[in-house]
Scaffold this motif. Structure first.
Motif, PDB file in Angstrom:
ATOM      1  N   LEU A 611       0.843  -1.190   0.000  1.00  0.00           N
ATOM      2  CA  LEU A 611       0.000   0.000   0.000  1.00  0.00           C
ATOM      3  C   LEU A 611       0.880   1.242   0.000  1.00  0.00           C
ATOM      4  O   LEU A 611       1.730   1.411   0.876  1.00  0.00           O
ATOM      5  CB  LEU A 611      -0.921   0.013   1.222  1.00  0.00           C
ATOM      6  N   GLU A 612       0.658   2.092  -0.991  1.00  0.00           N
ATOM      7  CA  GLU A 612       1.361   3.368  -1.080  1.00  0.00           C
ATOM      8  C   GLU A 612       0.309   4.466  -1.160  1.00  0.00           C
ATOM      9  O   GLU A 612      -0.595   4.413  -1.995  1.00  0.00           O
ATOM     10  CB  GLU A 612       2.246   3.431  -2.315  1.00  0.00           C
ATOM     11  N   THR A 613       0.433   5.450  -0.283  1.00  0.00           N
ATOM     12  CA  THR A 613      -0.499   6.571  -0.314  1.00  0.00           C
ATOM     13  C   THR A 613       0.246   7.882  -0.139  1.00  0.00           C
ATOM     14  O   THR A 613       1.344   7.921   0.416  1.00  0.00           O
ATOM     15  CB  THR A 613      -1.566   6.462   0.789  1.00  0.00           C
ATOM     16  N   ARG A 614      -0.371   8.940  -0.652  1.00  0.00           N
ATOM     17  CA  ARG A 614       0.213  10.271  -0.537  1.00  0.00           C
ATOM     18  C   ARG A 614      -0.904  11.294  -0.469  1.00  0.00           C
ATOM     19  O   ARG A 614      -1.895  11.201  -1.214  1.00  0.00           O
ATOM     20  CB  ARG A 614       1.095  10.581  -1.734  1.00  0.00           C
ATOM     21  N   ALA A 615      -0.751  12.248   0.426  1.00  0.00           N
ATOM     22  CA  ALA A 615      -1.753  13.295   0.559  1.00  0.00           C
ATOM     23  C   ALA A 615      -1.073  14.652   0.608  1.00  0.00           C
ATOM     24  O   ALA A 615      -0.178  14.871   1.424  1.00  0.00           O
ATOM     25  CB  ALA A 615      -2.592  13.086   1.808  1.00  0.00           C
ATOM     26  N   ILE A 616      -1.480  15.533  -0.282  1.00  0.00           N
ATOM     27  CA  ILE A 616      -1.041  16.924  -0.231  1.00  0.00           C
ATOM     28  C   ILE A 616      -2.048  17.648   0.657  1.00  0.00           C
ATOM     29  O   ILE A 616      -3.120  18.056   0.213  1.00  0.00           O
ATOM     30  CB  ILE A 616      -0.985  17.551  -1.631  1.00  0.00           C
ATOM     31  N   VAL A 617      -1.729  17.753   1.939  1.00  0.00           N
ATOM     32  CA  VAL A 617      -2.647  18.345   2.903  1.00  0.00           C
ATOM     33  C   VAL A 617      -2.823  19.825   2.641  1.00  0.00           C
ATOM     34  O   VAL A 617      -3.927  20.368   2.707  1.00  0.00           O
ATOM     35  CB  VAL A 617      -2.152  18.086   4.330  1.00  0.00           C
ATOM     36  N   SER A 618      -1.744  20.489   2.330  1.00  0.00           N
ATOM     37  CA  SER A 618      -1.762  21.903   1.971  1.00  0.00           C
ATOM     38  C   SER A 618      -0.566  22.159   1.080  1.00  0.00           C
ATOM     39  O   SER A 618       0.233  21.248   0.816  1.00  0.00           O
ATOM     40  CB  SER A 618      -1.712  22.791   3.220  1.00  0.00           C
ATOM     41  N   ARG A 619      -0.428  23.392   0.614  1.00  0.00           N
ATOM     42  CA  ARG A 619       0.685  23.677  -0.286  1.00  0.00           C
ATOM     43  C   ARG A 619       2.038  23.423   0.375  1.00  0.00           C
ATOM     44  O   ARG A 619       3.002  23.079  -0.287  1.00  0.00           O
ATOM     45  CB  ARG A 619       0.601  25.128  -0.772  1.00  0.00           C
ATOM     46  N   GLY A 620       2.086  23.528   1.687  1.00  0.00           N
ATOM     47  CA  GLY A 620       3.365  23.348   2.367  1.00  0.00           C
ATOM     48  C   GLY A 620       3.486  22.065   3.155  1.00  0.00           C
ATOM     49  O   GLY A 620       4.469  21.887   3.879  1.00  0.00           O
ATOM     50  N   LEU A 621       2.517  21.147   3.043  1.00  0.00           N
ATOM     51  CA  LEU A 621       2.571  19.929   3.840  1.00  0.00           C
ATOM     52  C   LEU A 621       2.144  18.727   3.013  1.00  0.00           C
ATOM     53  O   LEU A 621       1.038  18.709   2.450  1.00  0.00           O
ATOM     54  CB  LEU A 621       1.656  20.042   5.063  1.00  0.00           C
ATOM     55  N   THR A 622       3.020  17.732   2.943  1.00  0.00           N
ATOM     56  CA  THR A 622       2.734  16.467   2.264  1.00  0.00           C
ATOM     57  C   THR A 622       3.034  15.320   3.223  1.00  0.00           C
ATOM     58  O   THR A 622       4.099  15.279   3.846  1.00  0.00           O
ATOM     59  CB  THR A 622       3.591  16.316   0.996  1.00  0.00           C
TER      60      THR A 622
END
Length: 775
Positions: A611-622
């Protein structure tokens, strides 16, 4: 053990419930480039979006490698789930999804390595620095259609940085006061004339060491490495492009040995051999894992040269691609000198000694015709040829035991017994392949492929037993009388004759098929099947011959992006059934030697979920995570080599490992992390990064020797940097293994003992300062 694994599982479930990220995306892009979500890979030998490829692929960008100071493939594997790369005495080895080829120089690795399409067949090339790289693709599962028979477990597809159309310059410097690591790197790229451009990159690096040798009063590993790359790209017309690349490397590890002795006295048994002698003389010795060594000096010298020529000729809508490669590698390694300081000698020495030499020359040629990829039916068809000349030398000194007494009256207990074994091998591979992709309706893609390979190998070997001088790496062996050699052949593990068969030819048809369907925009499901094959061959320092291994692999996956591609979730379920898996174990002989016992495990199964996941929570946080559950076990392995403890009781024994886990196959492994960018001024950015790698325990030897077990661990890496938004310069602090976990990449029973072990420590906590610039 069970409680530790349960704790890992509970932690994993918690991370999955809150962790949303995708390692490949997080490593290839920063929050600053959040809108650039189309990562392009060449997993199927043509440029495609990562999310469109029906293969489980991990991608690490060159920028990420540089930012995290990931020096080589072994360090890369400490960040990736289900990937284990280890430095060994006889050879290095690469494992993916619990499948690899063991510490034996006679093996081709089951995880194939390619650089700009050129196959690197020798395992020790994993020590080369990952510098001036565009990206590394970790292709999981058999990749035999596009990457050949030796990619039976997967492939590492490395792409270097190419010459640029405009003048560009980059430079960086790094220093770690904790262990004296340094790295100086620079590159320049640009046009030489209208149709010709070039790139030159150089890296000088080294380290003073993190293991203190109390005997020699210095530290190791003591590294002094130099690597360079030159590339020319010539585009005389819109229909023709040629890229010529030269890579050169000079790797040196000199001055000390950083191996440690553990379990002397052994746990639950009486001390033997060198351990018993040391305890009898000193009472106690340092047998803790504490980054202190008492071994005699060792060394490693590796010289590597590679030329790659890539030609792309446009024939109307079709492309003819040719990839030519030539490699020359020379390696001389004294991997261990096991000794106890001040121990009274048997003769004039009290340590065990080995020298391993390797010379290889490889030429390869691929030709491939490629149709446009955007048509209802697209295809690739081609052929491949390579030839390798390989020379191996294995030299031992059995100085820690009175081996000469076993050959009386020809020798005596004071004789410094040694052995030399030489093997020569010539191998040729000839194969043809084809693949087709059909798109009968929108969103549906059907793929099929077939590869035929014929591998021919011819090999001879010779071995001799005799006596050596006090400085064995400088003095030749004096052969003993044949009668004495026959008496010592068994105790030293030395096969005196040639291989029983000196030529073998293996052939195989390898089909593959996949179906993929776009459920909705940015959500794709796929199912695939592949048959893999790796040819048999000849053992390096023994007269062992091993047969080919085969696999039937199935994979079911989902690749998806949501909320304007701000959330990415990729899942892969896999089940691979291997037959006649090539396996090797490092075992000790009664005279104190180390030999690699080679055979074929009847059947082995590797299955699991990634399982690989990625979330761009905001412009400055991944936020990102990359997690794997793996069940890799022998279904039938009734002829497995015994552990040294078992051999001490029954010298000719074998053991049944059916149902047991394979080496380098932890149940759980993965990494989670975060990347943060915070403006300091209108122009300056503070960049913060954190990643935590974790794994459950696993064996490092196939025979399940308890001394080769690496317990589960976690390692935390941190990075803080400041620099302008345009990246013209940056100053950073990099902290690795912040929690100071003690791990070892190589563990084995100590030569000349039973129940006592030798390990090669991994790097403890380190802190480095990095300065970089580009314009």
């Amino acid at each position: 053990m069970r409680n530790r694994n349960c704790n890992h599982a509970k932690s994993l479930l918690l991370l999955l419930s809150i962790g949303i990220s995708h390692s490949a995306w997080a490593q290839a892009e920063t929050a600053e480039g959040a809108n650039s979500t189309d990562i392009v890979v060449t997993a199927q030998r043509r440029a495609e979006r990562l999310q469109d490829v029906p293969v489980s692929v991990g991608v690490v960008s060159g920028d990420r490698l540089a930012r995290t100071n990931t020096r080589n493939l072994e360090e890369l594997s400490s960040q990736q789930p289900a990937l284990k790369i280890a430095t060994g005495a006889a050879s290095d080895q690469l494992n993916l999804r619990g499948v690899g080829s063991g510490f034996n120089a006679g093996f081709e690795q089951s995880v194939a390595t390619f650089v700009d399409g050129v196959y690197r067949s020798r395992a020790r090339t994993s020590r080369l620095a990952l510098f001036d790289i565009d990206r590394v693709e970790i292709l999981k599962g058999p990749q035999t259609i596009f990457f050949g028979a030796n990619a039976i477990a997967g492939a590492l597809n490395i792409t270097t940085r190419k010459p640029s159309d405009e003048l560009t310059v980059n430079a960086s410097a790094l220093y770690a006061p904790t262990d004296g690591e340094y790295a100086l790197e620079g590159g320049i790229s640009g046009p030489l004339m209208d149709t010709l451009k070039a790139r030159v990159a150089v890296k000088a690096s080294g380290m003073n060491g993190y293991v203190h040798n109390d005997r020699l009063d210095n530290k190791g590993p003591h590294l002094r490495d130099l690597q360079g790359r030159v590339q020319f790209q010539w585009d005389p017309s819109s229909n023709l492009s040629m890229t010529l690349r030269y890579d050169g490397a000079r790797l040196r590890d000199t001055g000390t040995s950083n191996t440690e002795i553990i379990a002397c006295p052994p746990v639950g048994s009486a001390p033997t051999g060198l351990c018993a002698r040391a305890l009898g003389q000193f009472g106690t010795i340092d047998d803790r894992f504490d980054y202190h060594s008492n071994a005699a000096a060792n060394r490693a010298r590796i010289d590597f040269h590679e030329i790659g020529l890539t030609t792309r000729l446009q024939l109307g809508d079709y492309s003819l691609n040719l990839i030519s490669g030539y490699q020359h590698q020379r390696a001389d390694v004294i991997p261990y000198n096991v000794s106890f300081p001040g121990l009274s000698p048997v003769g004039t020495q009290s340590f065990q000694w080995a020298l391993l030499g390797e010379r290889s020359k490889v030429f390869s040629q691929e030709i491939r015709l490629e149709s446009p990829g955007d048509r209802p039916v697209a295809f690739q068809v081609g052929g491949y040829f390579d030839h390798m000349d390989l020379d191996l030398a294995t030299k031992f000194g059995f100085f820690g035991s009175a081996a000469g007494a076993l050959a009386a009256p020809y020798l005596n207990a004071q004789s410094l017994v040694g052995s030399d074994a030489y093997a020569q091998q010539k191998s040729s591979t000839l194969s043809g392949f084809g693949a087709v992709v059909a798109k009968p309706v929108d969103g549906l893609r059907l793929s099929g492929g077939l590869r035929y390979s014929r591998i021919e190998k011819k090999a001879h070997r010779q071995a001799v037993i005799g006596t050596r001088g006090a400085e064995p790496d400088h003095e030749p062996l004096t052969p003993a009388p044949l009668a004495a050699q026959l008496l010592l052949a068994g105790p030293t593990g030395t096969a005196l004759g040639d291989y029983p068969i000196t030529r073998r030819v293996d052939t195989m048809f390898m089909p593959s098929a996949s179906v993929q369907y776009d459920l909705v925009r940015d959500v794709m499901v796929y199912a695939s099947y592949a048959k893999g094959f790796k040819a048999g061959g000849f053992g390096a320092n023994t007269a062992d011959i091993f047969g080919p291994e085969k696999v039937d692999a199935f994979e079911l996956g989902l690749k998806s992006q949501w909320f304007g591609r701000r959330l990415t979730t990729n899942i892969a379920l896999f089940d691979s059934k291997y037959r006649d898996l090539q396996e090797t174990s490092t075992v000790t002989t009664s005279a104190g030697g180390l030999i690699s016992v080679v055979n074929n495990a009847a059947s082995m199964r590797s299955r699991g979920i990634e399982l690989e996941t990625r979330a761009i929570v905001s412009r400055g946080l991944t936020l990102w995570s990359n997690v794997s559950y793996l069940d890799a076990h022998y279904q039938k392995f009734t002829n497995a080599p015994c552990t040294p403890n078992q051999r001490a009781v029954t010298p000719a024994c074998i053991q049944d490992l059916s149902g047991q886990r394979r080496a380098f196959a932890p149940s759980w492994s993965g990494s989670v992390g975060a990347d943060v960018e915070q403006p300091v001024t209108d122009d300056l950015l503070l960049r913060l990064g954190a990643s935590l790698y974790f794994t459950t325990g696993y064996f490092l030897q196939a025979n399940h020797d308890p001394l080769s077990y690496q317990p589960g661990y976690q390692k935390l890496d941190l990075r803080a940097a400041i620099g302008p938004r345009d990246g013209r310069w940056e100053v950073a602090v990099i902290a690795k293994n912040v929690n100071d976990a003690k791990t070892a990449s190589f563990r084995v029973t100590t030569p000349g003992t039973v129940g006592t072990g030798t390990l090669l420590p991994d790097r403890p906590r380190s802190v480095a300062f990095q300065v970089s610039t580009k314009w």
